[in-house]
Write an enzyme that holds these catalytic residues in place. Structure first.
Site, short mmCIF file in Angstrom:
data_model
loop_
_atom_site.label_atom_id
_atom_site.label_comp_id
_atom_site.label_asym_id
_atom_site.label_seq_id
_atom_site.Cartn_x
_atom_site.Cartn_y
_atom_site.Cartn_z
N GLN A 167 -6.86 -8.76 -7.57
CA GLN A 167 -7.35 -10.26 -7.84
C GLN A 167 -7.87 -10.34 -6.39
O GLN A 167 -7.56 -11.75 -6.09
CB GLN A 167 -6.59 -11.03 -8.59
N SER A 168 -8.10 -9.67 -5.48
CA SER A 168 -8.50 -9.99 -4.19
C SER A 168 -9.63 -10.85 -3.80
O SER A 168 -10.65 -10.66 -4.50
CB SER A 168 -8.63 -8.55 -3.37
N ASN A 169 -9.37 -11.92 -3.36
CA ASN A 169 -10.45 -13.14 -2.94
C ASN A 169 -11.39 -12.34 -1.71
O ASN A 169 -12.51 -12.61 -1.94
CB ASN A 169 -9.99 -14.32 -2.59
N ALA A 223 -12.16 -9.31 -1.31
CA ALA A 223 -12.91 -8.24 -2.14
C ALA A 223 -14.10 -8.90 -2.64
O ALA A 223 -15.22 -8.38 -2.24
CB ALA A 223 -12.25 -7.27 -3.21
#
Ligand SMILES: *Cc1c(COP(=O)(O)O)cnc(C)c1O
Length: 330
Positions: free
Chosen positions: A75-77, A79
């Site tokens: 859930q990387s912001n 990325a």
């Protein structure tokens, strides 16, 4: 401070608003709480990586890259903001996503930031937890380069001296805002992870001789390691700016009491902070970063560390898209 010496793509919505949080301040009965809305930087629901990417993506363009690659948690912001930037600039984007939490829920794996990655046209591949992700990234980039593609790689969180310039720039913007409004600031608090945000902030604050204490609330590493990561990156960032030596080890302060069980795993007080901000101020925090940062802010006010008569700025680093990956915990 002469940041225009460095290439920059102006895509963020700046300046971000600086707002007073009356209901939250009253509820806690401590300092006057203000919020710097870096959740409102534009580009696909915003967040702190956008300021870093203005400098990183300009460097990618200057190098003639066709493809940008980065890595992060599922859930990387970071990325997601990289995918959005790449789409806007007409570049390909490839993401390596690490399964740091072990959550198997459909929403966690496919909604929230992951959905936005796909919508922006990024391609993704996944990795189990515990690998050296920046090494994995370089290995995949080299495979693409061997096929003749020009690839620009961005380390996790966009945290290198180029990315940290975005938060040096944030200091200039914030000081201008508080000076225009004659607001004396006693503390700045924010969530700290891959260290670029805090490194840029501490360099900017020292370079401007602002004399405002900065506190990073950790989301992953232990205190000593987190402070060292920030300090090392701050030194490199100061070198890049030509002001080597302005940051002392004592200028870098992190509190890692609010990590809970680990990265990406919200604790009880994380959920409480998310709920308080949503119900008192209509501000959306996230379960991985800003929710933990705010949990620290709230607890340190309750404990009297931040006091009545003081004025505290909470830097909201964004992340609300991740809420939709965590519906099973909310
Ligand atoms: C990445 C991130 C942070 C941490 O910033 P770093 O520069 O990695 O320390 C904080 N909040 C949110 C929402 C983020 O996505």
């Amino acid at each position: 401070m002469h940041l225009s010496r460095f290439p920059r793509v102006h895509l963020a919505h700046l300046p971000t608003p600086l707002e007073r949080l009356d209901r939250l301040s009253k509820e806690l009965g401590g300092p006057e709480i203000w919020i710097k809305r870096d959740d409102c930087t534009g580009l696909s629901t915003g967040g702190n990586k956008t300021r870093k990417l203005e400098f990183l993506m300009a460097e990618a363009q200057a190098q003639g890259a066709q493809c940008v690659m980065t890595q992060g948690a599922t859930q990387s912001n970071h990325a997601r903001q990289t995918a959005a930037f790449a789409a806007k600039l007409g570049m390909d984007c490839h993401l390596l996503l690490e399964d740091r939490t072990g959550y198997t829920e459909q929403a966690y794996r496919h909604s929230g930031n992951v959905l936005l990655d796909v919508l922006h046209g990024a391609t993704t591949e996944t990795r189990e937890a515990g690998l050296d992700m920046n090494a994995e990234l370089e290995a995949v980039a080299d495979e693409h380069r061997a096929q003749g593609k020009s690839v620009y790689t961005i380390p996790g969180g966009g945290s290198n001296p180029t990315g940290a310039l975005g938060y040096v720039n944030c200091v200039l913007e914030l000081l201008h805002q508080v000076n225009e409004q004659s607001l004396r600031i006693d503390h700045i608090v924010h969530a700290t992870g891959s260290a670029g945000t805090q490194a840029g902030l501490v360099v900017g604050l020292k370079a401007m001789n602002a004399n405002i204490p900065l506190l990073g609330i950790g989301v992953r590493a232990a205190k000593e390691q987190q402070e060292l990561n920030v300090f090392n990156l701050a030194k490199l960032t100061a070198d890049k700016l030509g002001c080597s030596g302005i940051v002392g080890r004592e200028d870098v302060v992190a509190n890692t009491d609010y990590v809970g069980e680990g990265y990406g795993l919200p604790a009880k007080d994380t959920i409480e902070a998310i709920t308080m901000f949503a119900q008192l101020e209509s501000i959306l925090l996230d379960p991985v970063y800003s929710g933990k940062g705010a949990a620290g802010l709230i607890d340190l006010i309750r404990k009297g560390h931040f006091k009545k008569g003081e004025r505290v700025i909470f830097l909201h680093t964004g992340g609300s898209a991740a809420l939709f990956g965590y519906t099973h915990l909310l």
